[in-house]
Motif scaffolding. Structure first.
Motif, short mmCIF file in Angstrom:
data_model
loop_
_atom_site.label_atom_id
_atom_site.label_comp_id
_atom_site.label_asym_id
_atom_site.label_seq_id
_atom_site.Cartn_x
_atom_site.Cartn_y
_atom_site.Cartn_z
N THR A 2 0.96 -1.21 0.08
CA THR A 2 0.07 -0.31 -0.23
C THR A 2 0.77 1.23 0.15
OG1 THR A 2 -1.51 -0.75 1.23
CG2 THR A 2 -2.10 1.42 1.45
N ARG A 29 -7.54 13.34 -0.59
CA ARG A 29 -8.37 12.59 -0.18
C ARG A 29 -9.52 11.78 -1.50
NH1 ARG A 29 -7.48 10.87 4.61
NH2 ARG A 29 -7.50 13.08 6.91
N ARG A 30 -10.05 11.67 -2.14
CA ARG A 30 -10.69 10.75 -3.69
C ARG A 30 -9.48 10.65 -4.57
NH1 ARG A 30 -14.54 15.43 -3.51
NH2 ARG A 30 -13.25 16.40 -5.45
N CYS A 32 -7.10 9.45 -3.06
CA CYS A 32 -6.31 8.59 -3.05
C CYS A 32 -7.04 7.14 -2.62
CB CYS A 32 -5.58 9.27 -1.32
SG CYS A 32 -4.38 10.30 -1.35
N GLU A 33 -8.39 7.28 -2.11
CA GLU A 33 -9.31 6.49 -2.34
C GLU A 33 -9.49 5.80 -3.33
OE1 GLU A 33 -13.01 8.16 -1.08
OE2 GLU A 33 -11.97 8.98 0.56
N GLU A 34 -9.74 6.63 -4.84
CA GLU A 34 -9.51 6.42 -6.18
C GLU A 34 -8.31 5.03 -6.66
OE1 GLU A 34 -9.91 9.83 -8.69
OE2 GLU A 34 -12.52 9.97 -8.18
N GLY A 36 -6.19 3.48 -4.04
CA GLY A 36 -5.98 2.49 -3.24
C GLY A 36 -4.56 3.16 -1.96
N TYR A 37 -4.29 4.61 -1.76
CA TYR A 37 -3.03 5.33 -1.30
C TYR A 37 -4.10 5.28 0.27
CZ TYR A 37 -1.33 6.82 -5.52
OH TYR A 37 -0.70 7.03 -7.09
N GLN A 38 -2.44 4.85 0.88
CA GLN A 38 -3.46 5.16 2.72
C GLN A 38 -2.88 6.26 3.16
OE1 GLN A 38 -1.36 2.86 5.40
NE2 GLN A 38 -2.48 3.55 7.58
#
Length: 471
Positions: A2, A29-30, A32-34, A36-38
């Protein structure tokens, strides 16, 4: 594995592009979510220009990348990291060397390819261009305001209130500002003036290194040194006539500047509780410092050389002995009119010499500045190479700075406190009434220094007047 991401947010100082930190964080944040980042850290620099890299949050992010605590730095736009070409290149290199990467949440470019790096470079170049364009606009706006007699910005000014685009004296704080100038000229220290302001709950205004509230010596110095109260505006360390009404006249402003120059060299003794601090010398040539010495801890002056190098034995004299000798010397001037005449003639001669020196120094300064201009033209035309230009310019600039310092000293000498029977008698009459700072300032207009030969039972004390050019 990750990807650990750090969100870096910066809110611009320019209103037209000031995007809230909340909106920037949501977009990052969107992103990163797209993918798969933490998200492991969120850092922000609110209201700080992108033209400087000296920002707390960006430093923490870069340190985290180099410590291998973060794999990717996520920005809202590429310009959030920096608007400086040089800083961007250094930051990108630091991240690459650490094995990390930088991504933009709203300007998605694949920087793993040559085309992507070119596109990012163009975005950074455009950000630098925008920064320079905005800077040019501000510069033009500042120059226009200065040409109209208005300050370069509209921040509040202590002692004044707003009037249309400009300012007018405030009926409450205007007299306070004028009083600060006059009390400093009369000999009071910044320390005493700040204490008076704070004791009377007179608040400063935002913009002079403060956000309002209590005064500090630095904030008061900035207010008085700005020259705004004298009807002037300052731009790039130069003073220009302002459109606003002054609260002190031109002579008072010159007296203030002269007092500032005179007292710069005595900065360490300005707050001293000993009247003659900075003015006492031992017969060996060393200065004497004040303090509470001996087993009784009484105020004395001690020869610095005798204490540190043991140049001679003893080296002590009681402070009250020197004060009494100076007062006796002042009484002698009052009782001997010929001494007053000598003092007046001596100071008049010094002022005349200072005026003559100012004229010569001014001409030399003009020639030096013209020489610097000629060097610049020669460099621009390719006659001089960069190394020769820098070397010659540095030497001339040092000469120019030295001339300006000498001119300030000569101007201070020309505006020295006049010596007259009334001045000396006033000092004696008010000796126990006025504060130490005022007494010290008045004495500096009369006494060059006090020479002491410490000995028992009584030290030999000689007061050297300011008009004695031979010492």
């Amino acid at each position: 594995m990750t990807i650990r991401a750090a969100l870096y947010l910066r809110q611009s100082t320019h209103r037209e592009e000031s995007i809230s930190l909340e909106l920037q964080e949501a977009a990052c944040r969107r992103h990163c979510e797209e993918r798969g980042y933490q998200v492991v850290m969120v850092e922000s620099d609110p209201g700080i220009s992108g033209r400087t890299f000296n920002r707390p949050a960006v430093k923490r992010v870069m340190e985290a990348v180099e410590a291998r605590e973060v794999d990717a730095v996520i920005l809202w736009k590429w310009s959030r990291l920096s608007r400086s070409r040089r800083d961007w290149a250094i930051a990108a290199d630091r991240v690459d060397v650490a094995g990390g990467r930088i991504e933009s949440a709203t300007e998605d470019i694949d920087v793993s390819t040559s085309h992507g790096r070119l596109a990012r470079g163009m975005m950074v170049e455009f950000a630098a261009f925008e920064s320079e364009r905005i800077g040019d606009q501000w510069k033009e706006a500042h120059q226009r305001r200065v040409s109209m007699g208005l300050p370069a910005n509209g921040k509040p000014r202590f002692g004044y209130r707003r009037l249309d685009e400009g300012f007018e004296p405030d009926p409450e704080t205007g007299p306070v500002l004028a009083d600060m100038y006059r009390r400093y000229i009369s000999g009071e220290s910044f320390y005493a003036l700040v204490k008076t302001l704070n004791d009377n709950s007179i608040d400063t205004v935002p913009g002079y290194g403060t956000s309002g509230g209590a005064w500090s010596q630095r904030s008061l110095q900035r207010v008085l040194d700005s020259g705004f109260g004298a009807g002037l505006i300052r731009s790039h360390e130069e003073y220009f006539p302002g459109a606003h009404e002054p609260i002190i006249d031109e002579d008072e402003w010159k007296d203030y500047r002269a007092a500032r120059d005179r007292r710069r060299v005595h900065r360490g003794s300005e707050r001293s509780t000993y009247l003659l601090s900075g003015m006492v010398r031992c017969h060996c040539g060393s200065s004497m410092v004040a303090g509470q010495f001996g087993w009784k801890r009484v105020p004395k002056f001690r020869c610095k050389a005798a204490a540190e190098k043991r140049a001679h034995d003893g080296g002590y004299v009681s402070a009250h002995v020197l004060d009494d000798e100076v007062k006796a010397w002042l009484r002698g001037i009052v009782s001997d009119l010929s001494e007053v005449a000598t003092a007046e003639a001596g100071l008049q001669s010094k002022r005349s010499q200072a005026s003559s020196n100012l004229s010569k120094l001014g001409s030399t300064l003009t020639r030096t500045e013209q020489a610097i201009t000629r060097l610049t033209v020669s460099y621009a035309e390719g006659i001089l190479d960069l190394e020769a230009y820098r070397s010659a310019t540095k030497e001339l600039e040092q000469k120019r700075d030295g001339l300006m310092s000498t001119i300030n000293s000569a101007e201070s000498e020309r505006r020295a406190i006049p010596v007259s029977l009334e001045v000396v008698q006033s000092l004696l009459d008010d000796w126990d009434i006025i504060g130490i700072e005022q007494r010290r300032e008045m004495l500096r207009g009369l006494v060059r220094h006090v020479v002491v030969k410490p000995q028992r039972p009584k030290s030999n004390v000689t007061v050297v007047p300011i008009w004695d050019a031979g010492v």
